[in-house]
Design a protein around this motif. Sequence first.
Motif, PDB file in Angstrom:
ATOM      1  N   LEU A 138     -19.818  51.163  61.324  1.00 52.09           N
ATOM      2  CA  LEU A 138     -20.203  51.365  59.934  1.00 52.09           C
ATOM      3  C   LEU A 138     -19.244  52.343  59.292  1.00 52.09           C
ATOM      4  N   VAL A 139     -19.191  52.292  57.977  1.00 51.31           N
ATOM      5  CA  VAL A 139     -18.379  53.221  57.191  1.00 51.31           C
ATOM      6  C   VAL A 139     -19.319  54.002  56.291  1.00 51.31           C
ATOM      7  N   THR A 140     -19.194  55.310  56.291  1.00 52.95           N
ATOM      8  CA  THR A 140     -20.066  56.170  55.489  1.00 52.95           C
ATOM      9  C   THR A 140     -19.235  56.882  54.428  1.00 52.95           C
ATOM     10  N   LEU A 141     -19.665  56.739  53.172  1.00 49.70           N
ATOM     11  CA  LEU A 141     -19.020  57.416  52.054  1.00 49.70           C
ATOM     12  C   LEU A 141     -19.970  58.474  51.512  1.00 49.70           C
ATOM     13  N   GLY A 142     -19.414  59.567  51.040  1.00 54.66           N
ATOM     14  CA  GLY A 142     -20.231  60.628  50.446  1.00 54.66           C
ATOM     15  C   GLY A 142     -20.590  60.289  49.024  1.00 54.66           C
ATOM     16  N   ALA A 143     -21.392  59.227  48.853  1.00 61.33           N
ATOM     17  CA  ALA A 143     -21.780  58.771  47.518  1.00 61.33           C
ATOM     18  C   ALA A 143     -23.242  58.346  47.562  1.00 61.33           C
ATOM     19  N   GLY A 144     -24.120  59.171  47.026  1.00 62.08           N
ATOM     20  CA  GLY A 144     -25.541  58.865  46.968  1.00 62.08           C
ATOM     21  C   GLY A 144     -26.123  59.408  45.688  1.00 62.08           C
ATOM     22  N   GLY A 145     -27.427  59.240  45.540  1.00 58.56           N
ATOM     23  CA  GLY A 145     -28.065  59.734  44.324  1.00 58.56           C
ATOM     24  C   GLY A 145     -27.938  61.231  44.162  1.00 58.56           C
TER      25      GLY A 145
END
Length: 711
Positions: free
Chosen positions: A336-343
């Motif tokens: 998986l790839v995790t980006l620091g982009a959330g609500g």
Amino acid sequence: MRRVSVDIGGTFTDCFVVWDGEYIEAKALTTHHNLALGFNEALGKACNVLDLQLEQILSQVDSVRYATTLGTNALIEHKGPKIGMLVTAGFEATVPLSRARGYGEGLDNLGQQDMPNAQRPDPLVLPHMICGVRERVDFQGKLVMPLDEDDVRTQIRLLVDRGAEIIVVALVNAVVSPTHEQRIEEILLEEYPSHLLGAIPVILSHQVAGRKGEYVRATSAIVDGYLHSTMYHALSALEQNLRAHRYEKPMLVIHNSGGMAQLNSTDALQTIHSGPVSGIGASEHLAMQAGLGNVVATDMGGTSYDIGIVVDGGIKHYDFNPVIDRWLVSVPMVHLVTLGAGGGSIASYDRMYNTVKCGPESAGSDPGPACYDRGGMRPTVTDADLVLGYLDPKNYAGGSIPLNPRRAKAAIEDTLCDDLDCSVIEAALLVREKVDDNMANGLFTELRARGYNPKDFTMLAYGGNGPLHCCGIAQNLAIDKILAPPLSSVFSAVGAGNMHQLHIHEQSLYMVLYDSNTRHLFDDYDRFNSIVTELKELGTQDLLRQGASREDICHNLELDMRYGNQLVQTTAVIPNHEVHGPGDVLALISQFSNDYGKRFGEGSQAPEAGIRINTIRVAAFVRHETVQFEDIKPLPPEQRKAPPPPGSSRKCYFVGHQGSLDTPVWNRADIKPGVQISGPAVVASEVTTFLVNPGWNFVAARQGASWFLRA
């Protein structure tokens, strides 16, 4: 089936309860100081739906399953014990040198291209806490120098005197001969018995990672040791909380390998990214049942945006040497790839480019976005969504979290508007556009790097913020089909409930199937069969120890193979688990050749260089009953229905459109299967918000599934 599954994220704790065919989803803010409080609150909301007490549910369910990002957060925040490490004498610098490439592990492509200026990660074990012991075995496991036990005792005492709270042992070639590591553990327990107050845990590298590669095996053991205490105390507290509420069965923990096991059979390293991996497992399950074909799973929560790929009706991609934070490790993990982009991603002013920057820093659940009114002062993506009109401040998260629009506007104005010389609405649109572009770029890179065309995929949008941002992401990629799956806001928790018990055991070796120099075909059949049998038995014993029946245990065999001395390995799944003659060996070679050709192109095979096996891997698993999804494909256009009158409307702002647009608002519970709504529109539920951008259609399907289709 009665089951509770939980995904503990950085911002929200998601809970999914299956109770005699009824599916209940609930969310609560994650309580980082005591995870049990957030779990109890989320499960309590499900109890209210069922009109039952917490004790009634926990005393009657067949299992409680946890997926958590606790280990990931602890590693990022560098909250761990002081580690002491024992290595083979002469190899004390292996970990600090980090193959001379430790600067680049975990950096993005731009950072890896500027290696001279790359910042080295802070070490998890300090150089003076690494001690060598006199011993040595060769690559075949033959004894070169016996273990000097007096030297071992001296080095252990030295590390303890220097403040070691945990001991990691990583000796050269321990995967082929673990005798010396095992003896060191015995010596340490002799010196510091478990009944003593000062007893300290010991981590043996060959038990954490079964493949060769001294550096990655050492870092795997270090990361596991670094997280050991944090995970042990946090998960033990969760288990004690269950016991206090009359749950008497073993607690199950999700692994990043795509399976689960009891707490006493779980290494801390196996819990890293277990929440997002659960979502990928649920995506695989849904894609196979609904016949969706290629899907790209996207999970947008409060802290991160996780991307996973499932192709051809359920084939997952694995990383066998994943990078966790800034450390290369040697454990099989679902890719998986995790980006620091959330609500909760914090928006700030980027002075270099005179624009907005979003993430990777997150406001988390405490204090959370500014609009939560809990003391947060910096603007987040959720604040921008509120200002743009997408969220109902009185009915966010089912009304459990009232939002303060004034706080959101003030945070955006104070942080962004002066530097950008724009209005609050314009700044919020920039935040929205930036975060959607970041996620679209990450998605495009991941698909293209693996040779896939985004147009050939259905995008699964789940997590609390997935359906809110999916249209903006997809239109940047020319994806025209988005599915917000059933139970989308707690979809990773659904995946945790669908996991099977699984253990993976592997062994590194040097096994030549075809020697191109002598033209000799492998004929040591007993060696191959005995290794496979031993690995099967290890997995079987793991499952038997957890109460599984031997007749329910299944096995999969995988071989990591390569041509000659190529660096690239290809994993072949082998249906026949034994070899008894040249025909069976040729079948292994044929399977490898087919898989290699699919990956690198037919004709790229190079048997003239020789063929060898580097790793034998066996997955032992027990299948469990799973949640079943109905046919959720959208009805053809001629059979779709008009929507009921909207419950309300409000002004919303969209990227690429001047001014506000009158946007009707529906309640998701009022939308029956087959209903089509044309954007712009907002469809609200208690747990998430579905935003239909202009140019998109929202089509309701069965079981609560929702499609976004280009108009």
